[in-house]
Design a protein around this motif. Structure first.
Motif, PDB file in Angstrom:
ATOM      1  N   PHE A 189       0.847  -1.184   0.000  1.00  0.00           N
ATOM      2  CA  PHE A 189       0.000   0.000   0.000  1.00  0.00           C
ATOM      3  C   PHE A 189       0.886   1.238   0.000  1.00  0.00           C
ATOM      4  O   PHE A 189       1.929   1.260   0.654  1.00  0.00           O
ATOM      5  N   GLU A 190       0.445   2.263  -0.751  1.00  0.00           N
ATOM      6  CA  GLU A 190       1.154   3.544  -0.758  1.00  0.00           C
ATOM      7  C   GLU A 190       0.163   4.674  -0.990  1.00  0.00           C
ATOM      8  O   GLU A 190      -0.861   4.487  -1.645  1.00  0.00           O
ATOM      9  N   PHE A 191       0.507   5.840  -0.459  1.00  0.00           N
ATOM     10  CA  PHE A 191      -0.189   7.059  -0.836  1.00  0.00           C
ATOM     11  C   PHE A 191       0.491   7.608  -2.077  1.00  0.00           C
ATOM     12  O   PHE A 191       1.689   7.416  -2.278  1.00  0.00           O
ATOM     13  N   ASP A 192      -0.271   8.301  -2.919  1.00  0.00           N
ATOM     14  CA  ASP A 192       0.324   8.969  -4.072  1.00  0.00           C
ATOM     15  C   ASP A 192      -0.208  10.398  -4.166  1.00  0.00           C
ATOM     16  O   ASP A 192      -0.956  10.842  -3.301  1.00  0.00           O
ATOM     17  N   PHE A 212      -9.292   8.552  -6.592  1.00  0.00           N
ATOM     18  CA  PHE A 212      -9.140   8.321  -5.150  1.00  0.00           C
ATOM     19  C   PHE A 212      -8.240   7.123  -4.897  1.00  0.00           C
ATOM     20  O   PHE A 212      -7.359   7.157  -4.051  1.00  0.00           O
ATOM     21  N   GLY A 213      -8.461   6.032  -5.642  1.00  0.00           N
ATOM     22  CA  GLY A 213      -7.701   4.812  -5.419  1.00  0.00           C
ATOM     23  C   GLY A 213      -7.320   4.137  -6.714  1.00  0.00           C
ATOM     24  O   GLY A 213      -7.885   4.414  -7.769  1.00  0.00           O
ATOM     25  N   LEU A 214      -6.340   3.235  -6.611  1.00  0.00           N
ATOM     26  CA  LEU A 214      -5.862   2.488  -7.767  1.00  0.00           C
ATOM     27  C   LEU A 214      -5.357   1.136  -7.298  1.00  0.00           C
ATOM     28  O   LEU A 214      -4.647   1.040  -6.290  1.00  0.00           O
ATOM     29  N   CYS A 215      -5.706   0.099  -8.034  1.00  0.00           N
ATOM     30  CA  CYS A 215      -5.188  -1.238  -7.788  1.00  0.00           C
ATOM     31  C   CYS A 215      -4.241  -1.576  -8.939  1.00  0.00           C
ATOM     32  O   CYS A 215      -4.670  -1.650 -10.090  1.00  0.00           O
ATOM     33  N   HIS A 216      -2.962  -1.742  -8.630  1.00  0.00           N
ATOM     34  CA  HIS A 216      -1.962  -2.063  -9.651  1.00  0.00           C
ATOM     35  C   HIS A 216      -1.645  -3.553  -9.536  1.00  0.00           C
ATOM     36  O   HIS A 216      -0.964  -3.980  -8.602  1.00  0.00           O
ATOM     37  N   TYR A 255      -2.945   1.908  -4.218  1.00  0.00           N
ATOM     38  CA  TYR A 255      -2.586   3.302  -3.994  1.00  0.00           C
ATOM     39  C   TYR A 255      -3.825   4.100  -3.612  1.00  0.00           C
ATOM     40  O   TYR A 255      -4.912   3.859  -4.144  1.00  0.00           O
ATOM     41  N   LEU A 256      -3.646   5.062  -2.713  1.00  0.00           N
ATOM     42  CA  LEU A 256      -4.696   6.026  -2.382  1.00  0.00           C
ATOM     43  C   LEU A 256      -4.119   7.426  -2.534  1.00  0.00           C
ATOM     44  O   LEU A 256      -2.956   7.663  -2.193  1.00  0.00           O
ATOM     45  N   SER A 257      -4.952   8.339  -3.016  1.00  0.00           N
ATOM     46  CA  SER A 257      -4.561   9.732  -3.134  1.00  0.00           C
ATOM     47  C   SER A 257      -4.456  10.352  -1.748  1.00  0.00           C
ATOM     48  O   SER A 257      -5.442  10.412  -1.011  1.00  0.00           O
ATOM     49  N   LEU A 271     -11.661  -0.699   0.560  1.00  0.00           N
ATOM     50  CA  LEU A 271     -12.358  -1.969   0.319  1.00  0.00           C
ATOM     51  C   LEU A 271     -12.634  -2.181  -1.165  1.00  0.00           C
ATOM     52  O   LEU A 271     -12.530  -3.302  -1.673  1.00  0.00           O
ATOM     53  N   HIS A 272     -12.964  -1.106  -1.869  1.00  0.00           N
ATOM     54  CA  HIS A 272     -13.209  -1.191  -3.313  1.00  0.00           C
ATOM     55  C   HIS A 272     -11.952  -1.652  -4.043  1.00  0.00           C
ATOM     56  O   HIS A 272     -12.009  -2.556  -4.896  1.00  0.00           O
TER      57      HIS A 272
END
Length: 65
Positions: free
Chosen positions: A11-14, A20-24, A31-33, A50-51
């Motif tokens: 997990f990381e903030f960007d 808002f979020g990204l799943c890589h 990632y979360l903003s 959760l999303h």
């Protein structure tokens, strides 16, 4: 992450402001903003986590379809 079966995911903030979020999938990272986390309620942040975790779990079970 461990609680949802994503032990080897990170997990990381960007610095994003457009999402808002990204799943890589390849990096196994969510990632979360940072900015949007600060600007939104705890409920919205938890919902986004959760999303994105659901995207990761779907990928692990079904591949990227």
């Amino acid at each position: 992450m461990n609680q949802h079966g994503l032990q080897d995911w990170g997990f990381e903030f960007d610095k994003s402001v457009r999402r808002f979020g990204l799943c890589h999938y390849r990096k196994k990272k969510i990632y979360l903003s940072r900015r949007l986390v600060v600007d939104n309620s705890e409920e919205e942040v938890v919902s986004t986590i959760l999303h994105e975790a659901a995207h990761a779990l779907s990928y692990l079970r079904h591949g990227r379809r």
